[in-house]
Write a protein that holds these residues in place. Structure first.
Motif, mmCIF file in Angstrom:
data_model
loop_
_atom_site.group_PDB
_atom_site.id
_atom_site.type_symbol
_atom_site.label_atom_id
_atom_site.label_comp_id
_atom_site.label_asym_id
_atom_site.label_seq_id
_atom_site.Cartn_x
_atom_site.Cartn_y
_atom_site.Cartn_z
ATOM 1 N N TRP A 72 5.591 -9.163 -68.007
ATOM 2 C CA TRP A 72 6.264 -10.075 -67.264
ATOM 3 C C TRP A 72 7.368 -9.686 -67.175
ATOM 4 C CZ3 TRP A 72 7.412 -15.940 -69.039
ATOM 5 C CH2 TRP A 72 7.936 -16.343 -68.336
ATOM 6 N N ALA A 73 8.229 -8.746 -68.251
ATOM 7 C CA ALA A 73 9.516 -8.785 -67.130
ATOM 8 C C ALA A 73 9.404 -8.233 -66.000
ATOM 9 C CB ALA A 73 10.385 -7.720 -68.389
ATOM 10 N N ALA A 74 9.153 -7.090 -65.931
ATOM 11 C CA ALA A 74 8.200 -5.451 -64.738
ATOM 12 C C ALA A 74 7.652 -6.823 -63.561
ATOM 13 C CB ALA A 74 7.337 -5.102 -65.032
ATOM 14 N N GLY A 75 7.000 -7.888 -63.817
ATOM 15 C CA GLY A 75 6.956 -8.737 -63.240
ATOM 16 C C GLY A 75 7.047 -9.910 -61.997
ATOM 17 N N GLY A 114 5.807 -19.643 -53.322
ATOM 18 C CA GLY A 114 3.831 -20.063 -54.220
ATOM 19 C C GLY A 114 3.628 -19.243 -55.702
ATOM 20 N N ILE A 115 2.492 -19.308 -55.941
ATOM 21 C CA ILE A 115 2.253 -18.527 -56.790
ATOM 22 C C ILE A 115 2.377 -17.257 -56.761
ATOM 23 C CG2 ILE A 115 -0.274 -18.503 -58.616
ATOM 24 C CD1 ILE A 115 -0.283 -21.274 -58.482
ATOM 25 N N GLN A 116 2.270 -16.032 -57.646
ATOM 26 C CA GLN A 116 2.184 -14.534 -57.174
ATOM 27 C C GLN A 116 0.883 -14.296 -58.108
ATOM 28 O OE1 GLN A 116 3.450 -13.901 -54.460
ATOM 29 N NE2 GLN A 116 4.370 -15.638 -53.519
ATOM 30 N N THR A 117 0.106 -13.250 -57.855
ATOM 31 C CA THR A 117 -0.622 -12.993 -58.292
ATOM 32 C C THR A 117 -0.694 -12.388 -60.002
ATOM 33 O OG1 THR A 117 -2.492 -12.788 -56.892
ATOM 34 C CG2 THR A 117 -2.706 -11.152 -58.822
ATOM 35 N N LEU A 118 0.812 -11.428 -59.242
ATOM 36 C CA LEU A 118 1.570 -9.851 -60.670
ATOM 37 C C LEU A 118 2.418 -11.111 -61.565
ATOM 38 C CD1 LEU A 118 1.979 -6.842 -61.724
ATOM 39 C CD2 LEU A 118 3.828 -7.669 -60.222
ATOM 40 N N ASP A 119 2.929 -11.720 -60.803
ATOM 41 C CA ASP A 119 3.682 -13.090 -61.726
ATOM 42 C C ASP A 119 2.601 -13.351 -62.995
ATOM 43 O OD1 ASP A 119 5.932 -14.796 -62.950
ATOM 44 O OD2 ASP A 119 4.577 -16.041 -62.141
ATOM 45 N N THR A 120 1.814 -14.160 -62.748
ATOM 46 C CA THR A 120 0.633 -14.895 -63.182
ATOM 47 C C THR A 120 -0.280 -13.748 -64.233
ATOM 48 O OG1 THR A 120 0.004 -16.334 -61.264
ATOM 49 C CG2 THR A 120 -1.986 -16.332 -63.394
ATOM 50 N N ILE A 121 -0.443 -12.337 -63.453
ATOM 51 C CA ILE A 121 -1.429 -11.975 -64.560
ATOM 52 C C ILE A 121 -0.504 -11.373 -66.205
ATOM 53 C CG2 ILE A 121 -2.007 -9.974 -65.211
ATOM 54 C CD1 ILE A 121 -2.930 -9.610 -62.233
ATOM 55 N N THR A 122 0.856 -11.026 -65.599
ATOM 56 C CA THR A 122 1.382 -10.955 -66.495
ATOM 57 C C THR A 122 2.711 -11.783 -67.386
ATOM 58 O OG1 THR A 122 3.644 -10.748 -65.176
ATOM 59 C CG2 THR A 122 2.663 -9.370 -65.393
ATOM 60 N N GLY A 123 2.258 -12.496 -67.234
ATOM 61 C CA GLY A 123 3.054 -14.150 -67.305
ATOM 62 C C GLY A 123 1.471 -14.522 -68.524
ATOM 63 N N MET A 124 0.399 -13.956 -68.469
ATOM 64 C CA MET A 124 -0.749 -14.170 -69.388
ATOM 65 C C MET A 124 -0.498 -13.434 -70.254
ATOM 66 S SD MET A 124 -4.020 -15.035 -66.888
ATOM 67 C CE MET A 124 -5.124 -14.966 -68.186
ATOM 68 N N LEU A 125 -0.289 -12.093 -70.353
ATOM 69 C CA LEU A 125 0.280 -10.987 -71.023
ATOM 70 C C LEU A 125 1.063 -11.442 -71.693
ATOM 71 C CD1 LEU A 125 -0.723 -7.412 -69.188
ATOM 72 C CD2 LEU A 125 -2.198 -8.331 -70.892
ATOM 73 N N PHE A 126 1.858 -12.240 -71.598
ATOM 74 C CA PHE A 126 3.196 -12.642 -72.359
ATOM 75 C C PHE A 126 2.858 -13.609 -73.203
ATOM 76 C CE2 PHE A 126 6.931 -15.933 -72.714
ATOM 77 C CZ PHE A 126 7.432 -15.130 -73.063
ATOM 78 N N ALA A 131 -1.662 -22.614 -71.654
ATOM 79 C CA ALA A 131 -0.633 -22.050 -70.923
ATOM 80 C C ALA A 131 -0.832 -20.796 -70.826
ATOM 81 C CB ALA A 131 1.048 -22.107 -71.392
ATOM 82 N N PHE A 132 -1.885 -20.032 -71.183
ATOM 83 C CA PHE A 132 -2.578 -19.458 -71.072
ATOM 84 C C PHE A 132 -3.632 -19.455 -70.252
ATOM 85 C CE2 PHE A 132 -6.465 -16.093 -71.597
ATOM 86 C CZ PHE A 132 -5.671 -14.512 -70.980
ATOM 87 N N LEU A 133 -4.486 -21.028 -70.479
ATOM 88 C CA LEU A 133 -5.349 -21.445 -69.530
ATOM 89 C C LEU A 133 -5.214 -21.559 -68.205
ATOM 90 C CD1 LEU A 133 -8.755 -21.896 -69.331
ATOM 91 C CD2 LEU A 133 -8.068 -24.260 -70.585
ATOM 92 N N LEU A 134 -3.936 -22.086 -68.558
ATOM 93 C CA LEU A 134 -3.406 -22.464 -66.973
ATOM 94 C C LEU A 134 -3.409 -21.157 -65.737
ATOM 95 C CD1 LEU A 134 -0.722 -22.972 -65.573
ATOM 96 C CD2 LEU A 134 -1.762 -24.886 -65.192
ATOM 97 N N ASN A 135 -2.540 -20.313 -66.542
ATOM 98 C CA ASN A 135 -2.272 -19.291 -65.147
ATOM 99 C C ASN A 135 -4.009 -18.522 -65.415
ATOM 100 O OD1 ASN A 135 0.653 -19.781 -65.950
ATOM 101 N ND2 ASN A 135 0.494 -17.343 -66.003
ATOM 102 N N ALA A 136 -5.091 -18.736 -66.503
ATOM 103 C CA ALA A 136 -5.931 -18.364 -65.424
ATOM 104 C C ALA A 136 -6.960 -18.789 -64.049
ATOM 105 C CB ALA A 136 -7.211 -18.348 -66.696
ATOM 106 N N LEU A 137 -6.679 -20.281 -64.473
ATOM 107 C CA LEU A 137 -7.738 -21.295 -63.627
ATOM 108 C C LEU A 137 -6.178 -21.968 -61.644
ATOM 109 C CD1 LEU A 137 -8.503 -23.892 -66.046
ATOM 110 C CD2 LEU A 137 -9.739 -22.194 -65.077
ATOM 111 N N SER A 138 -5.323 -20.437 -62.600
ATOM 112 C CA SER A 138 -4.197 -21.102 -61.055
ATOM 113 C C SER A 138 -5.217 -20.377 -60.119
ATOM 114 C CB SER A 138 -3.060 -20.663 -61.425
ATOM 115 O OG SER A 138 -2.568 -18.916 -61.678
ATOM 116 N N PHE A 139 -5.236 -19.073 -60.153
ATOM 117 C CA PHE A 139 -6.191 -18.233 -59.112
ATOM 118 C C PHE A 139 -6.632 -18.680 -58.110
ATOM 119 C CE2 PHE A 139 -5.676 -15.165 -63.108
ATOM 120 C CZ PHE A 139 -4.884 -14.129 -62.363
#
Length: 206
Positions: free
Chosen positions: A41-44, A55-67, A103-111
């Motif tokens: 997530w730091a890299a993202g 707005g919502i950025q795919t890389l930030d969203t995916i790495t945020g889920m990993l976090f 929080a994980f689900l929020l990211n997953a559904l934000s795509f």
């Protein structure tokens, strides 16, 4: 060795004998998940940079889920090793194990959404899991530091990691978005990744 700290019969707040509890392999895996998730997530955050304002950025969203996965693994470790004690404080890690999946689900559904303003009402409600989970991580860090059931760096790193959100907000206020991006990423690497590596190398420190 994986371990838990059992309260003394004389003074329940005093850390004493350490007994085996959660599988050490799982605790090491939890440490790795936290380290990798925070580093990703730091890299993202750095790569996305100021674009997050758009707005919502795919890389930030995916790495945020990993976090979030890494945080969940760490909180599970705290609960399994009774790091927060055996009284009311156990509610804190238990509550986080509910908030973090939200929080994980929020990211997953934000795509598929351009900005958070486009979220339907259910996702707006779910969005509250992010700030509340980060507040919970700060409270958990305070409890772990006060209880002192983990020794050395493992006693204080969760508190410092839990300060990520307020530190990032202060950086945003006084330095702007660019400064907050690098402060946020540096804090994730210095605290969360550091904590995860320590757990992976030595599951619980005396």
């Amino acid at each position: 060795m994986s371990s838990r700290i059992v309260p003394s019969n004389v003074n329940p707040n005093e850390p004493v004998a350490i007994q085996r509890t959660a599988d050490p392999v799982w605790i090491r895996i939890a440490g790795l998940l936290l380290a990798v998730g925070a580093a990703a997530w730091a890299a993202g955050i750095v790569i996305v940079g100021d674009k997050i304002e758009e707005g919502i950025q795919t890389l930030d969203t995916i790495t945020g889920m990993l976090f979030v996965v890494g945080l969940f693994a760490f909180v599970w470790t705290v609960l399994a090793t009774r790091g927060a004690g055996d009284g009311w404080a156990r509610i804190i890690p238990a509550g986080l194990l509910v908030l973090l999946p939200g929080a994980f689900l929020l990211n997953a559904l934000s795509f598929g959404y351009a900005t958070h303003d486009d979220f339907p009402l259910p996702l707006m409600i779910l969005d509250a899991c992010w700030p509340f989970s980060q507040l919970g991580m700060l409270v958990l860090g305070i409890v772990l530091a006060v209880k002192g059931r983990y020794q050395g760096a493992l006693r204080w790193l969760p508190l410092l990691a839990g300060m990520w959100f307020p530190v990032t907000m202060v950086a945003q206020i006084f330095g702007g978005s660019t400064v907050s991006v690098y402060v946020s990423a540096a804090w994730l690497l210095g605290m969360h990744t550091h904590l995860g590596v320590r757990l992976a190398v030595r599951p619980i420190s005396r």
